[in-house]
Design a protein around this motif. Sequence first.
Motif, PDB file in Angstrom:
ATOM      1  N   GLY A  77      -3.518  -5.326 -15.606  1.00  0.00           N
ATOM      2  CA  GLY A  77      -2.833  -4.464 -15.037  1.00  0.00           C
ATOM      3  C   GLY A  77      -1.414  -4.683 -15.168  1.00  0.00           C
TER       4      GLY A  77
ATOM      5  N   ARG B 182       8.170  -5.460  -7.658  1.00  0.00           N
ATOM      6  CA  ARG B 182       7.506  -4.165  -8.076  1.00  0.00           C
ATOM      7  C   ARG B 182       8.417  -3.533  -9.305  1.00  0.00           C
ATOM      8  NH1 ARG B 182       5.053  -4.429  -3.193  1.00  0.00           N
ATOM      9  NH2 ARG B 182       6.563  -3.230  -2.068  1.00  0.00           N
TER      10      ARG B 182
ATOM     11  N   VAL C 100      -9.017  -5.471 -11.148  1.00  0.00           N
ATOM     12  CA  VAL C 100      -7.671  -5.472 -10.841  1.00  0.00           C
ATOM     13  C   VAL C 100      -6.895  -4.686 -11.815  1.00  0.00           C
ATOM     14  CG1 VAL C 100      -7.675  -7.335  -9.416  1.00  0.00           C
ATOM     15  CG2 VAL C 100      -6.787  -7.592 -11.595  1.00  0.00           C
TER      16      VAL C 100
ATOM     17  N   ARG D 211      -9.526  -0.633 -11.156  1.00  0.00           N
ATOM     18  CA  ARG D 211      -9.219   0.075  -9.557  1.00  0.00           C
ATOM     19  C   ARG D 211      -8.762  -1.123  -8.834  1.00  0.00           C
ATOM     20  NH1 ARG D 211      -9.440   3.503 -12.421  1.00  0.00           N
ATOM     21  NH2 ARG D 211     -11.061   5.427 -12.602  1.00  0.00           N
ATOM     22  N   PRO D 212      -7.522  -1.472  -8.578  1.00  0.00           N
ATOM     23  CA  PRO D 212      -7.115  -2.824  -7.877  1.00  0.00           C
ATOM     24  C   PRO D 212      -7.591  -2.313  -6.430  1.00  0.00           C
ATOM     25  CG  PRO D 212      -5.090  -1.391  -8.727  1.00  0.00           C
ATOM     26  CD  PRO D 212      -6.371  -0.919  -9.243  1.00  0.00           C
ATOM     27  N   ARG D 213      -7.463  -1.216  -5.658  1.00  0.00           N
ATOM     28  CA  ARG D 213      -7.639  -0.948  -4.457  1.00  0.00           C
ATOM     29  C   ARG D 213      -9.197  -1.296  -4.102  1.00  0.00           C
ATOM     30  NH1 ARG D 213      -3.617   0.188  -1.707  1.00  0.00           N
ATOM     31  NH2 ARG D 213      -1.850   1.065  -2.653  1.00  0.00           N
TER      32      ARG D 213
ATOM     33  N   VAL E 133      -5.655  -9.462  -5.167  1.00  0.00           N
ATOM     34  CA  VAL E 133      -4.980  -8.735  -6.393  1.00  0.00           C
ATOM     35  C   VAL E 133      -3.804  -9.237  -6.905  1.00  0.00           C
ATOM     36  CG1 VAL E 133      -4.001  -6.498  -7.444  1.00  0.00           C
ATOM     37  CG2 VAL E 133      -6.134  -6.343  -5.750  1.00  0.00           C
TER      38      VAL E 133
ATOM     39  N   ARG F  31      -3.412 -11.229 -10.510  1.00  0.00           N
ATOM     40  CA  ARG F  31      -2.541 -10.581 -11.734  1.00  0.00           C
ATOM     41  C   ARG F  31      -1.184 -11.678 -12.036  1.00  0.00           C
ATOM     42  NH1 ARG F  31      -1.128  -4.235 -10.537  1.00  0.00           N
ATOM     43  NH2 ARG F  31      -3.276  -3.459 -11.122  1.00  0.00           N
TER      44      ARG F  31
ATOM     45  N   ALA G 221      -5.070   0.952 -14.466  1.00  0.00           N
ATOM     46  CA  ALA G 221      -3.791   0.794 -13.651  1.00  0.00           C
ATOM     47  C   ALA G 221      -3.093  -0.080 -14.379  1.00  0.00           C
ATOM     48  CB  ALA G 221      -4.266  -0.172 -12.499  1.00  0.00           C
TER      49      ALA G 221
ATOM     50  N   TYR H  28       1.086  -2.573  -7.549  1.00  0.00           N
ATOM     51  CA  TYR H  28       0.228  -2.528  -6.768  1.00  0.00           C
ATOM     52  C   TYR H  28       0.950  -2.874  -5.212  1.00  0.00           C
ATOM     53  CZ  TYR H  28      -3.634  -3.635  -3.624  1.00  0.00           C
ATOM     54  OH  TYR H  28      -4.509  -3.815  -2.452  1.00  0.00           O
ATOM     55  N   ASP H  29       0.814  -1.991  -4.437  1.00  0.00           N
ATOM     56  CA  ASP H  29       1.431  -2.318  -3.009  1.00  0.00           C
ATOM     57  C   ASP H  29       0.191  -2.118  -1.906  1.00  0.00           C
ATOM     58  OD1 ASP H  29       2.625  -2.288  -0.907  1.00  0.00           O
ATOM     59  OD2 ASP H  29       3.991  -0.665  -1.127  1.00  0.00           O
ATOM     60  N   PRO H  30      -0.029  -3.299  -1.837  1.00  0.00           N
ATOM     61  CA  PRO H  30      -1.110  -3.336  -0.605  1.00  0.00           C
ATOM     62  C   PRO H  30      -1.049  -2.876   0.556  1.00  0.00           C
ATOM     63  CG  PRO H  30       0.017  -5.420  -0.711  1.00  0.00           C
ATOM     64  CD  PRO H  30       0.371  -4.871  -1.728  1.00  0.00           C
TER      65      PRO H  30
END
Length: 294
Positions: free
Chosen positions: A29, A82, A157, A160-162, A171, A175, A283, A288-290
């Motif tokens: 991703g 990010r 990841v 579909r990382p979530r 994740v 990554r 993705a 990706y923001d957890p």
Amino acid sequence: MNATVAGVLEFAPPLVFAALGGVISERAGVVNIGLEGMMRFGAFAAAAGAFFSGSPWVGLACGAAAGAVAASVHAFLSLRFRADQVVSGIALNLVALGLVTFLLEVTFGSSGVSAPVPALPRDRSGQTALAWIAIATPFLLHFVLARTPLGLRIRAVGERPRAAAALGVRVIPLRATCVLASGAFAGVGGAALSVGILGQFDARMPAGQGFMALAAMVFGRWTALGAAGAAFFFAAADALQRELSFSLHAADLRLQGIFLALPYALTLFVLAVGAGRIRAPAADGIPYDPEASP
């Protein structure tokens, strides 16, 4: 061994390793436009390592390490802050262009080429071990991505990382690991140029091969075998243009320019033909923001 086949085996490893590095990063991703810069760092570090140690194998290890260090910067900016992954990769390429030129001047007292360095040994067919490793590695990486739990996590990841996080996959660390592995592969690709092919570092390295590796990855549909196949195809075009240039004794600079442009023109043609029928991981390039809501 046929001269054309020998030429393909000679010039394929830099493209293959860099393309596989791109596959690892982007299947997880993270877009990696910085392959060119990572190859440049790897090529210089390999030459410097071989020069000071007297061993091309030490140089190869230095090249892989330098590529991973460069990739860590991209991972930090892309994953921790990010940042836009394309901008981060382009910035890394520009930093590599200037910083390596400076290091070349400081280390070897030249802004053009380094001193000759120990090169990797060649077998009876005239090839280095990297040629055969470049053939075997895509199959190994394909198996890892397609048949192992680690490969399933990497693909998850990147798609579909979530959903992967909900199943307990970390994740961001995964990554980051893939981006560092991508840099190590690209660094080996750069080292294949300096201690594998030329026996010294040239300030023009890698001369766009990082971007060709990206094209090979895209044309190969983000798969290890597809990217490697495209990389060998581009290497064949490179070997062909060298053979044509030598056999025709092209004294005309315009004709020489046409031959030199052949691999790059073919890369653009392949991308144009394949455009619209290729889908990246869902993705890929999306931070990706957890803590963000689904």
